[in-house]
Scaffold this active site. Structure first.
Site, PDB file in Angstrom:
ATOM      1  N   ASP A  65      -7.185   0.152  -0.861  1.00 21.11           N
ATOM      2  CA  ASP A  65      -7.927   0.630   0.301  1.00 21.11           C
ATOM      3  C   ASP A  65      -9.007  -0.395   0.612  1.00 21.11           C
ATOM      4  OD1 ASP A  65      -8.231   2.605   2.123  1.00 21.11           O
ATOM      5  OD2 ASP A  65      -9.387   3.944   0.845  1.00 21.11           O
TER       6      ASP A  65
ATOM      7  N   ARG B 192       0.821  -1.213   0.000  1.00 15.71           N
ATOM      8  CA  ARG B 192       0.000   0.000   0.000  1.00 15.71           C
ATOM      9  C   ARG B 192       0.853   1.260   0.000  1.00 15.71           C
ATOM     10  NH1 ARG B 192      -5.289   1.896   2.792  1.00 15.71           N
ATOM     11  NH2 ARG B 192      -4.789   4.011   3.357  1.00 15.71           N
TER      12      ARG B 192
ATOM     13  N   ASP C  57     -12.041  -0.901   3.337  1.00 21.75           N
ATOM     14  CA  ASP C  57     -12.783  -0.263   4.431  1.00 21.75           C
ATOM     15  C   ASP C  57     -13.907  -1.164   4.907  1.00 21.75           C
ATOM     16  OD1 ASP C  57     -11.391   2.183   4.389  1.00 21.75           O
ATOM     17  OD2 ASP C  57     -12.603   2.893   2.703  1.00 21.75           O
TER      18      ASP C  57
ATOM     19  N   ARG D 213      -3.947   5.750  -4.116  1.00 28.41           N
ATOM     20  CA  ARG D 213      -3.551   4.642  -3.238  1.00 28.41           C
ATOM     21  C   ARG D 213      -3.590   3.312  -3.980  1.00 28.41           C
ATOM     22  NH1 ARG D 213      -7.369   6.199   1.120  1.00 28.41           N
ATOM     23  NH2 ARG D 213      -6.475   8.196   0.643  1.00 28.41           N
TER      24      ARG D 213
END
Ligand code: ROI
Length: 179
Positions: free
Chosen positions: A108, A96, A110, A105
């Protein structure tokens, strides 16, 4: 853990948002998300359901590449904080890179929803704070379960409150199998 003890651990249905707009040494954003889904399978007690793949305009600075986004849903025996740690490890394994706040990025992951729970700790807020502002989360979530509620609001109403500009589906859910 013994087999008997395993039966006693409750499973929770969780939804994870996946996003990437940078490549790494082992591939492009699509491949990075495919590998991330393979890694999520190890956290799951059953099937991992995955939405189609979406190309979305960046939320945040506009001088960054468009994102690829998807959502995965599965049952896990991990607590929310254990799940967070496991996702951070997968992000690290993908090398990352996060160059600036709200910037580009590599990967990611979440936690969007953890069962019906609301969690508010310094490390973790669930439902994820940004859901209602992010069509690249709501649209794939809706695809996986049109009956979901987010903070007591039917997900269809969440979508109605948003613009669906700047996002298009580029593959159906078979994009994962096509790795
Ligand atoms: N924008 C889009 N379109 N997709 C994302 O996954 C995404 N992730 C982020 C920020 C930087 C807020 N913007 C995004 O973290």
């Amino acid at each position: 853990m013994s087999v008997a003890a395993n039966y006693l651990v409750e499973s929770h249905l969780v939804y994870i948002g996946l996003g990437s707009n940078l490549s790494n040494d082992s591939g492009n954003s699509r491949q990075i998300l495919q590998q991330a889904v393979q890694a999520l399978k190890k956290l799951s007690t059953g099937l991992v359901r995955v939405s189609g793949l979406y190309l979305s305009k960046p939320m945040g600075p506009q001088d960054q590449p468009d994102y690829l986004n998807a959502v995965a849903g599965f049952e896990t025996q991990l607590t929310a904080h254990e799940l967070l740690a496991a996702l951070q490890q997968i992000e690290q394994q993908a090398g990352r890179i996060r160059l600036r706040r709200w910037g580009e990025r590599t990967l990611d992951l979440d936690i969007l929803l953890y069962a019906e729970q609301c969690i508010d700790t310094p490390e973790l807020t669930i439902p994820h704070v940004g859901i209602l502002q992010r069509n690249f989360v709501v649209i794939p979530l809706l695809e996986l379960d049109a009956q979901l509620h987010i903070a007591d609001m039917p997900i269809k109403d969440c979508l109605a409150a948003q613009e669906s500009k700047g996002i298009c589906q580029i593959a159906d859910s078979s994009w994962v199998a096509s790795s």
